[in-house]
Design a protein around this motif. Sequence first.
Motif, PDB file in Angstrom:
ATOM      1  N   VAL A  19       8.590  31.771  11.763  1.00 17.64           N
ATOM      2  CA  VAL A  19       9.934  32.476  11.457  1.00 17.64           C
ATOM      3  C   VAL A  19      10.635  32.277  13.041  1.00 17.64           C
ATOM      4  N   GLN A  20       9.977  32.419  14.040  1.00 16.72           N
ATOM      5  CA  GLN A  20      10.688  32.316  15.370  1.00 16.72           C
ATOM      6  C   GLN A  20      10.786  30.803  15.555  1.00 16.72           C
ATOM      7  N   LYS A  72      17.187  34.060  11.620  1.00 17.70           N
ATOM      8  CA  LYS A  72      16.627  34.026  12.953  1.00 17.70           C
ATOM      9  C   LYS A  72      17.182  32.626  13.409  1.00 17.70           C
ATOM     10  N   GLY A  97      10.387  43.721   6.024  1.00 16.17           N
ATOM     11  CA  GLY A  97      11.410  42.682   5.998  1.00 16.17           C
ATOM     12  C   GLY A  97      12.843  43.070   6.662  1.00 16.17           C
ATOM     13  N   THR A  98      13.380  42.226   7.734  1.00 15.55           N
ATOM     14  CA  THR A  98      14.762  42.542   8.296  1.00 15.55           C
ATOM     15  C   THR A  98      15.790  42.854   7.191  1.00 15.55           C
ATOM     16  N   HIS A 152       2.888  38.660  13.814  1.00 18.07           N
ATOM     17  CA  HIS A 152       3.819  39.596  13.460  1.00 18.07           C
ATOM     18  C   HIS A 152       3.196  40.772  12.417  1.00 18.07           C
ATOM     19  N   ASP A 170       3.257  31.032  10.612  1.00 20.83           N
ATOM     20  CA  ASP A 170       4.474  31.810  10.482  1.00 20.83           C
ATOM     21  C   ASP A 170       5.474  31.310  11.554  1.00 20.83           C
ATOM     22  N   GLY A 223      12.803  36.227   2.651  1.00 23.77           N
ATOM     23  CA  GLY A 223      12.833  36.505   4.059  1.00 23.77           C
ATOM     24  C   GLY A 223      11.423  35.969   4.511  1.00 23.77           C
TER      25      GLY A 223
END
Lengths: 145, 392, 392
Positions: free
Chosen positions: B179-180, B203, C237-238, B101, B177, B71
């Motif tokens: 991730v978004q 995501k 982590g989610t 984050h 990062d 992840g």
Amino acid sequence: MYSEKVMDHFQNPRNVGEIENASGVGTVGNAKCGDIMRMYLDIDDDGIIRDCKFKTFGCGAAVATSSMATELVKGKTVQEALEITNKAVMEALDGLPPVKVHCSLLAEEAIHAALWDYAQKHDIKIEGLEKPKSDISEEEDEEDY
Amino acid sequence: MKKLIYLDNAATTKTAPEVMEAMIPYFTEYYGNPSSVYDFAGISKKALDESRETIANALHAKENEIYFTAGGSEADNWALKATAEAYAAKGKHIITTKIEHHAILHTGEYLEKLGYEVTYLDVDEFGVVKLDQLKKAIRPDTILISVMFANNEIGTIQPIKEIGEIAHEQGILFHTDAVQAFGQVPIDVDEYHIDMLSASGHKLNGPKGIGFLYIRKGVKIRSFVHGGAQERKRRAGTENVPGIVGLGKAVELAVNTMEERTAKEKELRDYLIDRVLKEVPYTRLNGHRTNRLPNNANFSFQFVEGESLLIMLDMDGICGSSGSACTSGSLDPSHVLLAIGLPHEIAHGSLRLTLSAETTKEDIDFVVESIKKIVTKLRSMSPLYEDFIKQN
Amino acid sequence: MKKLIYLDNAATTKTAPEVMEAMIPYFTEYYGNPSSVYDFAGISKKALDESRETIANALHAKENEIYFTAGGSEADNWALKATAEAYAAKGKHIITTKIEHHAILHTGEYLEKLGYEVTYLDVDEFGVVKLDQLKKAIRPDTILISVMFANNEIGTIQPIKEIGEIAHEQGILFHTDAVQAFGQVPIDVDEYHIDMLSASGHKLNGPKGIGFLYIRKGVKIRSFVHGGAQERKRRAGTENVPGIVGLGKAVELAVNTMEERTAKEKELRDYLIDRVLKEVPYTRLNGHRTNRLPNNANFSFQFVEGESLLIMLDMDGICGSSGSACTSGSLDPSHVLLAIGLPHEIAHGSLRLTLSAETTKEDIDFVVESIKKIVTKLRSMSPLYEDFIKQN
Ligand SMILES: Cc1ncc(COP(=O)(O)O)c(C=O)c1O
Ligand SMILES: Cc1ncc(COP(=O)(O)O)c(C=O)c1O
Ligand code: FES
Ligand code: FES
């Protein structure tokens, strides 16, 4: 996350509002999470709490504990009101999640602050009541990681 | 269950049905271990390769530059810790920002304990990193600049290309990062001078528990998880084949639908922002007005506390999130909202709504009405509002 | 596809249909992030709690002692690295064995580079750790003993209870890599004095990419993946909700079926071992004759090379594995087979067959015939066999 009772008091908070010319008003804040609670008390000549109202800027637990605290306080004597602890409020709400325990302290402190204000205004001494802190923030045990 | 309006797609997304369909055979039918010799395991191996290729293409990278992780958090940890380790001889200084984050921030703090120095850059009121401050922060012993592509709370997109250029002029590695951002905005690792990039499957309508770290060829990288020879000996552990297949499929969908999807999301997002700002007094939009993720809206409602707002929205079937202290494990309000200069009590009343391709105009209309009603109710209960009204 | 006889269940297993069924809703229906406030996410949170409870019960542990990871390798890395970090003040000596999985061995080597000392214990010819050597290896600065519960290649089960007792008498933490043993043999962390235990979902008909580390309450543990507050702030982590649900279901099934399943597997395994040893000359069984995993058989066929054997078995639809150098990334033959004293050329000709609940007697009969045919063919091609025959 919350019990049914908490959700009920959150959705339908009892005694929201202000009391004009209240016998005592107390505002307390929680420096830790930045939340604020204000409690109004209407106390008659026999020292009985006839009415109680609140306003709260805070989480669901803070709103629900405020609401429950006003319920518990109404009709009680000043001395009885002083003995209402955050634990009693929590129990009346069927409990709170561990991270939310500190929110219930706001309610206890707000009652104390309003009683203190009442005592100051009427120049009386209430047995066992100390000047409340304007900020409550109680150390929680953080696990080390 | 009553109708759900899910507007928390920055927290996690629904796994797309196409993704599900792609994954299922790899659980019960082609379950072989990709490291095995027999043909049956070759099917799993091939599936990994295809997913890797899809992802590499999406970033204009090469297949052997994609390393699967569990992840986004693992990818972030890996990028920072392994770079710190591999480049310690060159220096022990890392630059990042105050609005990263926690997977970056807490890893930074960990490295500080190990003797590294970390500079956390400020951002402006819109959440944008200040490039002149970045330039000044660079030192001869700076080994890494890590700046997120887009912020998860306020949606602000950073000037990644400019940051990449600054890093590369100085010969410093650049990690982002994403991730978004990945799947929401086009990313080209060469054009943006990105050396490492983190992403996470859940995501972008892929599964949870899978992500990747892009590592440019030539970057010295150490293992984070030691063990077997998987991922070119860089990341041990039997590969999560279904997860990787699902991630590949999700990336394929995200890339193919990006233009149309994000155009639609932007339109709805702007409609939401305009209505809320117009119809709810004492409200502000957090983040950059235009340079923001297509699906992100973040408001602060004065005199209102975030958790209460969320719970009431929930009762109307609306899922959102808040940077309020009361909703997180820690009791501090969002570090991001504080970094853009909001005072505590305003940071408390923030609401993040993040749209998906499934969000409709009817949803938004319903949400706006719900917000109006709830904010009014909460303000009527708020001692802060009472004080404010009395003072005015 | 022709009928497949999958006898590589130590490499990975088929995800059970019940596990699939349990997981699917958490991908597309209950996809909420367990950290979120709204009710919808409460469904995910509850699913995590239930899975944690099932797993804790299976080990006689408490729920808050189970920490989910991305698999066995991460759990092994975490146990070793975090213990090393947290207990460095007490000492920097770790004891493990020569036959651990690479996730332990390579992590040990990594720690050696950081200044830790690691003792790798020998094993006897059956692969069993020598307890007297263990006792002698303990020093005042020993902080951790890590011994695998059962070996992944030769299936030997270690005297875990005795090792645990020795560790605890000396006040040393005891970690066991139970990736192969969990679900196959009953484990009680209290009875065995286990402080930490690693396990992986895909070895017990659960999904890939999920596992856990059991950490006894009171053990000082540092995070391995830093970031969000998940897993009691220990593993960021989610959460991989579907994976965790699948793992819980797999553990439930494994525990409920253990007695019957392993009794059946043992019977078939013994039938396989007996027939092969009797019908294929110059063959030995590796590992302990009785103290071994119920589904594991591991043979060495003299004069035969492992990869060739595997490929020919594959042509008959049989999936097995080998400790041969040629099948792994490295060119050294299995460290496990060398540790039990096999010479290189014999270690090369090893074959591991690991059964599942679905394996039948017909499968075994077919496999035995196939082995006989293939070994004969390979020996007829082997110069080693030619020399041997000429010399005798
Ligand atoms: C004994 C042992 N430990 C650790 C592992 C690593 O587990 P995973 O591949 O799930 O990371 C395995 C399997 O590969 C194993 O057999
Ligand atoms: C910007 C950013 N980085 C990292 C992460 C961590 O990703 P994951 O939860 O997949 O580990 C997230 C999401 O939680 C995120 O929004
Ligand atoms: S009052 Fe802030 S967390 Fe409850
Ligand atoms: S002969 Fe080919 S790897 Fe051994």
